[in-house]
Motif scaffolding. Structure first.
Motif, PDB file in Angstrom:
ATOM      1  N   VAL A   1       0.831  -1.185   0.000  1.00 59.59           N
ATOM      2  CA  VAL A   1       0.000   0.000   0.000  1.00 59.59           C
ATOM      3  C   VAL A   1       0.876   1.249   0.000  1.00 59.59           C
ATOM      4  CG1 VAL A   1      -1.716   1.298   1.308  1.00 59.59           C
ATOM      5  CG2 VAL A   1      -1.913  -1.173   1.130  1.00 59.59           C
ATOM      6  N   VAL A   2       1.934   1.229   0.796  1.00 60.66           N
ATOM      7  CA  VAL A   2       2.833   2.376   0.860  1.00 60.66           C
ATOM      8  C   VAL A   2       3.525   2.581  -0.484  1.00 60.66           C
ATOM      9  CG1 VAL A   2       4.899   3.307   1.973  1.00 60.66           C
ATOM     10  CG2 VAL A   2       3.167   2.145   3.339  1.00 60.66           C
ATOM     11  N   ALA A   3       3.918   1.495  -1.129  1.00 61.67           N
ATOM     12  CA  ALA A   3       4.569   1.596  -2.436  1.00 61.67           C
ATOM     13  C   ALA A   3       3.603   2.164  -3.472  1.00 61.67           C
ATOM     14  CB  ALA A   3       5.086   0.231  -2.879  1.00 61.67           C
ATOM     15  N   LEU A   4       2.348   1.770  -3.414  1.00 61.05           N
ATOM     16  CA  LEU A   4       1.349   2.309  -4.343  1.00 61.05           C
ATOM     17  C   LEU A   4       1.156   3.798  -4.107  1.00 61.05           C
ATOM     18  CD1 LEU A   4      -0.886   2.035  -6.479  1.00 61.05           C
ATOM     19  CD2 LEU A   4      -2.449   1.458  -4.607  1.00 61.05           C
ATOM     20  N   ALA A   5       1.040   4.193  -2.859  1.00 61.80           N
ATOM     21  CA  ALA A   5       0.874   5.615  -2.551  1.00 61.80           C
ATOM     22  C   ALA A   5       2.092   6.412  -3.007  1.00 61.80           C
ATOM     23  CB  ALA A   5       0.641   5.803  -1.054  1.00 61.80           C
ATOM     24  N   ALA A   6       3.279   5.869  -2.807  1.00 60.01           N
ATOM     25  CA  ALA A   6       4.501   6.563  -3.232  1.00 60.01           C
ATOM     26  C   ALA A   6       4.568   6.667  -4.752  1.00 60.01           C
ATOM     27  CB  ALA A   6       5.721   5.835  -2.697  1.00 60.01           C
ATOM     28  N   SER A   7       4.077   5.663  -5.458  1.00 58.97           N
ATOM     29  CA  SER A   7       4.116   5.707  -6.924  1.00 58.97           C
ATOM     30  C   SER A   7       3.139   6.740  -7.483  1.00 58.97           C
ATOM     31  CB  SER A   7       3.810   4.329  -7.515  1.00 58.97           C
ATOM     32  OG  SER A   7       2.440   4.007  -7.338  1.00 58.97           O
ATOM     33  N   LEU A   8       2.111   7.072  -6.746  1.00 56.94           N
ATOM     34  CA  LEU A   8       1.132   8.063  -7.190  1.00 56.94           C
ATOM     35  C   LEU A   8       1.555   9.487  -6.845  1.00 56.94           C
ATOM     36  CD1 LEU A   8      -2.144   6.213  -6.166  1.00 56.94           C
ATOM     37  CD2 LEU A   8      -1.145   6.397  -8.453  1.00 56.94           C
ATOM     38  N   HIS A   9       2.644   9.630  -6.122  1.00 58.36           N
ATOM     39  CA  HIS A   9       3.120  10.934  -5.666  1.00 58.36           C
ATOM     40  C   HIS A   9       3.926  11.605  -6.774  1.00 58.36           C
ATOM     41  CE1 HIS A   9       4.292  13.979  -2.844  1.00 58.36           C
ATOM     42  NE2 HIS A   9       5.584  13.715  -2.999  1.00 58.36           N
ATOM     43  N   THR A  10       3.240  12.428  -7.575  1.00 63.92           N
ATOM     44  CA  THR A  10       3.894  13.162  -8.659  1.00 63.92           C
ATOM     45  C   THR A  10       3.489  14.629  -8.559  1.00 63.92           C
ATOM     46  OG1 THR A  10       2.074  12.863 -10.220  1.00 63.92           O
ATOM     47  CG2 THR A  10       3.770  11.137 -10.183  1.00 63.92           C
ATOM     48  N   VAL A  11       4.138  15.471  -9.344  1.00 63.49           N
ATOM     49  CA  VAL A  11       3.813  16.898  -9.347  1.00 63.49           C
ATOM     50  C   VAL A  11       2.359  17.101  -9.771  1.00 63.49           C
ATOM     51  CG1 VAL A  11       4.354  19.112 -10.421  1.00 63.49           C
ATOM     52  CG2 VAL A  11       6.193  17.564  -9.760  1.00 63.49           C
ATOM     53  N   TRP A  12       1.932  16.367 -10.802  1.00 67.92           N
ATOM     54  CA  TRP A  12       0.566  16.515 -11.317  1.00 67.92           C
ATOM     55  C   TRP A  12      -0.469  16.067 -10.287  1.00 67.92           C
ATOM     56  CZ3 TRP A  12      -3.596  13.352 -12.262  1.00 67.92           C
ATOM     57  CH2 TRP A  12      -4.615  13.920 -12.999  1.00 67.92           C
ATOM     58  N   THR A  13      -0.255  14.898  -9.665  1.00 69.09           N
ATOM     59  CA  THR A  13      -1.242  14.416  -8.690  1.00 69.09           C
ATOM     60  C   THR A  13      -1.247  15.284  -7.434  1.00 69.09           C
ATOM     61  OG1 THR A  13       0.331  12.788  -7.823  1.00 69.09           O
ATOM     62  CG2 THR A  13      -1.240  12.029  -9.485  1.00 69.09           C
ATOM     63  N   ASP A  14      -0.081  15.804  -7.049  1.00 67.46           N
ATOM     64  CA  ASP A  14      -0.044  16.715  -5.898  1.00 67.46           C
ATOM     65  C   ASP A  14      -0.871  17.962  -6.166  1.00 67.46           C
ATOM     66  OD1 ASP A  14       1.586  14.946  -4.609  1.00 67.46           O
ATOM     67  OD2 ASP A  14       3.412  16.158  -4.774  1.00 67.46           O
ATOM     68  N   ALA A  15      -0.742  18.522  -7.364  1.00 67.34           N
ATOM     69  CA  ALA A  15      -1.515  19.711  -7.725  1.00 67.34           C
ATOM     70  C   ALA A  15      -3.006  19.400  -7.771  1.00 67.34           C
ATOM     71  CB  ALA A  15      -1.046  20.251  -9.071  1.00 67.34           C
ATOM     72  N   ALA A  16      -3.354  18.245  -8.310  1.00 66.13           N
ATOM     73  CA  ALA A  16      -4.765  17.855  -8.382  1.00 66.13           C
ATOM     74  C   ALA A  16      -5.358  17.679  -6.987  1.00 66.13           C
ATOM     75  CB  ALA A  16      -4.919  16.568  -9.190  1.00 66.13           C
ATOM     76  N   MET A  17      -4.631  17.030  -6.099  1.00 66.18           N
ATOM     77  CA  MET A  17      -5.124  16.811  -4.740  1.00 66.18           C
ATOM     78  C   MET A  17      -5.228  18.117  -3.963  1.00 66.18           C
ATOM     79  SD  MET A  17      -5.980  13.739  -4.389  1.00 66.18           S
ATOM     80  CE  MET A  17      -6.312  13.396  -6.088  1.00 66.18           C
ATOM     81  N   ALA A  18      -4.291  19.031  -4.174  1.00 66.81           N
ATOM     82  CA  ALA A  18      -4.361  20.335  -3.508  1.00 66.81           C
ATOM     83  C   ALA A  18      -5.590  21.103  -3.980  1.00 66.81           C
ATOM     84  CB  ALA A  18      -3.096  21.140  -3.783  1.00 66.81           C
ATOM     85  N   THR A  19      -5.903  21.017  -5.268  1.00 70.78           N
ATOM     86  CA  THR A  19      -7.094  21.684  -5.806  1.00 70.78           C
ATOM     87  C   THR A  19      -8.359  21.087  -5.214  1.00 70.78           C
ATOM     88  OG1 THR A  19      -5.931  22.184  -7.849  1.00 70.78           O
ATOM     89  CG2 THR A  19      -8.337  22.246  -7.925  1.00 70.78           C
ATOM     90  N   ILE A  20      -8.420  19.773  -5.144  1.00 70.00           N
ATOM     91  CA  ILE A  20      -9.594  19.107  -4.569  1.00 70.00           C
ATOM     92  C   ILE A  20      -9.754  19.487  -3.101  1.00 70.00           C
ATOM     93  CG2 ILE A  20     -10.518  16.847  -3.901  1.00 70.00           C
ATOM     94  CD1 ILE A  20      -9.324  15.798  -6.569  1.00 70.00           C
TER      95      ILE A  20
END
Length: 75
Positions: free
Chosen positions: A1-20
């Motif tokens: 689970v931690v590896a999956l979460a780390a793999s989703l940690h990108t500049v684009w996903t960070d920006a999307a999550m901050a917007t949400i």
């Protein structure tokens, strides 16, 4: 689970999550509520508009009171 979460940690996903996250902020909630109350008033549903305004104000007050009552540290 931690590896999956780390793999989703990108500049684009960070920006999307901050917007949400900002969509649930005070400014966004107040803006959406004001639009809803205005639309209800325009449709002459005054009692419902007042009920929505009272519900939003009551929820904001309750959240503030609970924050002070619990004294939980903010992240």
């Amino acid at each position: 689970v931690v590896a999956l979460a780390a793999s989703l940690h990108t500049v684009w996903t960070d920006a999307a999550m901050a917007t949400i996250t900002r969509l649930g902020g005070t400014a966004a909630i107040l803006a959406a509520s004001a639009v809803m109350v205005g639309w209800l008033a325009w449709r002459r549903q005054t009692r419902l508009a007042l009920a929505v305004a009272a519900a939003v104000a009551g929820a904001a007050l309750l959240a503030t009171l609970l924050k002070y009552a619990v004294h939980a540290a903010r992240p």
